[in-house]
Scaffold this motif. Sequence first.
Motif, PDB file in Angstrom:
ATOM      1  N   LYS A  60       0.838  -1.189   0.000  1.00  0.00           N
ATOM      2  CA  LYS A  60       0.000   0.000   0.000  1.00  0.00           C
ATOM      3  C   LYS A  60       0.881   1.249   0.000  1.00  0.00           C
ATOM      4  O   LYS A  60       1.940   1.254   0.607  1.00  0.00           O
ATOM      5  CB  LYS A  60      -0.904   0.006   1.237  1.00  0.00           C
ATOM      6  N   THR A  61       0.382   2.326  -0.637  1.00  0.00           N
ATOM      7  CA  THR A  61       1.114   3.582  -0.608  1.00  0.00           C
ATOM      8  C   THR A  61       0.976   4.197   0.782  1.00  0.00           C
ATOM      9  O   THR A  61       0.220   3.712   1.619  1.00  0.00           O
ATOM     10  CB  THR A  61       0.550   4.573  -1.627  1.00  0.00           C
ATOM     11  N   VAL A  62       1.711   5.276   1.016  1.00  0.00           N
ATOM     12  CA  VAL A  62       1.651   5.951   2.310  1.00  0.00           C
ATOM     13  C   VAL A  62       0.201   6.321   2.657  1.00  0.00           C
ATOM     14  O   VAL A  62      -0.290   6.011   3.745  1.00  0.00           O
ATOM     15  CB  VAL A  62       2.539   7.217   2.281  1.00  0.00           C
ATOM     16  N   LEU A  63      -0.492   6.915   1.682  1.00  0.00           N
ATOM     17  CA  LEU A  63      -1.875   7.321   1.940  1.00  0.00           C
ATOM     18  C   LEU A  63      -2.756   6.112   2.242  1.00  0.00           C
ATOM     19  O   LEU A  63      -3.536   6.113   3.206  1.00  0.00           O
ATOM     20  CB  LEU A  63      -2.421   8.087   0.724  1.00  0.00           C
ATOM     21  N   GLN A  64      -2.611   5.060   1.429  1.00  0.00           N
ATOM     22  CA  GLN A  64      -3.427   3.859   1.648  1.00  0.00           C
ATOM     23  C   GLN A  64      -3.117   3.222   2.994  1.00  0.00           C
ATOM     24  O   GLN A  64      -4.007   2.715   3.671  1.00  0.00           O
ATOM     25  CB  GLN A  64      -3.174   2.844   0.523  1.00  0.00           C
ATOM     26  N   ASN A  65      -1.826   3.266   3.366  1.00  0.00           N
ATOM     27  CA  ASN A  65      -1.438   2.705   4.659  1.00  0.00           C
ATOM     28  C   ASN A  65      -2.114   3.439   5.809  1.00  0.00           C
ATOM     29  O   ASN A  65      -2.547   2.825   6.776  1.00  0.00           O
ATOM     30  CB  ASN A  65       0.080   2.810   4.830  1.00  0.00           C
ATOM     31  N   VAL A  66      -2.183   4.770   5.697  1.00  0.00           N
ATOM     32  CA  VAL A  66      -2.789   5.540   6.777  1.00  0.00           C
ATOM     33  C   VAL A  66      -4.308   5.349   6.781  1.00  0.00           C
ATOM     34  O   VAL A  66      -4.943   5.312   7.830  1.00  0.00           O
ATOM     35  CB  VAL A  66      -2.403   7.027   6.652  1.00  0.00           C
ATOM     36  N   MET A  67      -4.883   5.178   5.584  1.00  0.00           N
ATOM     37  CA  MET A  67      -6.330   5.002   5.505  1.00  0.00           C
ATOM     38  C   MET A  67      -6.768   3.615   5.969  1.00  0.00           C
ATOM     39  O   MET A  67      -7.870   3.444   6.475  1.00  0.00           O
ATOM     40  CB  MET A  67      -6.802   5.202   4.054  1.00  0.00           C
ATOM     41  N   PHE A  68      -5.899   2.627   5.772  1.00  0.00           N
ATOM     42  CA  PHE A  68      -6.308   1.237   5.948  1.00  0.00           C
ATOM     43  C   PHE A  68      -6.968   0.926   7.297  1.00  0.00           C
ATOM     44  O   PHE A  68      -8.066   0.369   7.319  1.00  0.00           O
ATOM     45  CB  PHE A  68      -5.108   0.314   5.691  1.00  0.00           C
ATOM     46  N   PRO A  69      -6.343   1.274   8.433  1.00  0.00           N
ATOM     47  CA  PRO A  69      -6.999   0.925   9.696  1.00  0.00           C
ATOM     48  C   PRO A  69      -8.354   1.606   9.879  1.00  0.00           C
ATOM     49  O   PRO A  69      -9.252   1.020  10.487  1.00  0.00           O
ATOM     50  CB  PRO A  69      -6.011   1.390  10.770  1.00  0.00           C
ATOM     51  N   MET A  70      -8.520   2.812   9.323  1.00  0.00           N
ATOM     52  CA  MET A  70      -9.806   3.495   9.461  1.00  0.00           C
ATOM     53  C   MET A  70     -10.875   2.732   8.709  1.00  0.00           C
ATOM     54  O   MET A  70     -12.011   2.590   9.177  1.00  0.00           O
ATOM     55  CB  MET A  70      -9.705   4.924   8.921  1.00  0.00           C
TER      56      MET A  70
END
Lengths: 276, 296
Positions: A98-108
């Motif tokens: 996952k990209t940085v953005l996807q990584n941050v979004m993933f847990p949400m």
Amino acid sequence: MTRIEARPLVDVRDVTLQYKTPEHLVTATYKVSCQVEAGDRYVILGPSGCGKSTLLKAIGGFIKPVGGSIVVNGREVREPGPDRMMVFQEFEQLMPWKTVLQNVMFPMLAAGKYLRSEARDRALSAIEKVGLAKFKGVYPHMLSGGMKMRVAIARAMALEPDVLLMDEPFAALDALTRRKMQEELLALWDSLRFTVLFVTHSIEEAIVVGSRILILSPHPGRVRAELEAGALSYADVDTPEFGALSKRIHSLLFEEHAAPSALTPEPKLQLAATPR
Amino acid sequence: MSVTHPFKGVPARPRPDFECEPLDASGIGDVERRLSPIERILNNDAVRRAGVLIALLVVWELYARWADNPLLFPTFTTTLETFVHDLLDGTLLDRTRTSLYPLALGYVGGIVLAAILTSLAVSSRIGADILTTLTAMFNPLPAIAVLPLALIWFGLGIPSLVFVIIHSVLWAVSLSTLTGFRSVPETLRLSGRNYGLKGIRYVALILIPAAFPTILAGLKIGWAFAWRTLVAAELVFGVSSRSGGLGWYIFEARAQLETPKVFAGLFTVILIGLLVESVIFRAIAAKTIQKWGMQR
């Protein structure tokens, strides 16, 4: 999260933790109690093998205590959950696919608390806060160690957890990056005032990062002392107060118990061995 | 306090500090320079591999001409002629289609079964025990050795073929998938569980992508096994309906001593294998594990 309440945010009472290696049943901590209040930078400090990481994992819900109870924000801890976000020492915690953005979004998205658009906005502002806006579309393997750590913190913060659990997050960094990361963590705390539980074995790091320091005795971990350290930062390293506190912690950690027991290597936790 | 040499006990010689301006680097030209066209072409994998292929074909052609025995070893040009001829009159396409149908069924079936078995294996200890034991038993068993049994159970025809192909795919893919799941870093597992992921969501969102390099390698091996098994099985039991597959094409040509046709059949088998490997699997790898930096 920022509301100050009379009762502690994290309430650990008489917690005894044991884990199994293929050959032994090891007691990691024995009847540990501590109270973390909202807004604390609470540091758990102890020599290798005192069970401080195990204690943090128990608060995270990964390990069940054999005795005692752990209550976070009024709820008893039974299993891992996104209200207690962990930030790990290793860099592998980011998902390489996952990209940085996807990584941050993933847990949400995984927690199902937010809509996709809302998660995206929150993620973007969290990435902005840790200063990585330019790198939001990049995959983790292209980031440096310090940047990965900032993504991990952004990911944890974006979910607004009750408490942030950090397991020696800076131990694998080089000295310069570590110091920079500590300062960034403090700056982030200054602007967001989250509650963080922080495990370390470095006395200096404990004094700089922590506002309260819990000192555990070696093997099995038992409470040795709890000290106030909120006033000291890197600017005070050369002051007599800093030196005195450092000396006091040092003697609490090492004087009573002989050095060899403090040097026993920390047995690697095998969580994977217990299927759920 | 005097500093001493660690080995000889000679006092370290004090040396003066100095500072200087960095050298003028303009003499080296551009700091970042494009490589020469030849170097860039040689850095292209496809070009180098095509070079290897062409060299092999040239050696084949030269040897066949020198041996001058078309019955045993036809030249590349004759093989190519036969290949193009049979391709144009539709024989080869027809045979390939006949072969690909059971192949696809068996391959997909094997992968689905492997997915179920490995999911069970990661979610419970007894599931893992069952899978490891089964894999240890059946993985070394050649698919062709199961063919007689398949013929007794399912008779001549596609079901038997599918059965042996599943047998050859299932164990190889399960084994590599399970290995991949087990090598997923502990931190990644913990963070997945930290988000409250459990069961099938945990497998699909954390384990499968994290283990994807090994899973992809397993799929490639499974594909090769399936293809091999199919051609071999067709050679053994020949024709089921009026038109056999590629294996039968090769077998027929041998019976009639049409060696160029045997070569053309083998050539087709190799060509399809190459195509799948270098187009389909490479595209998947480029879109996934290479982009994610899990493989260079």
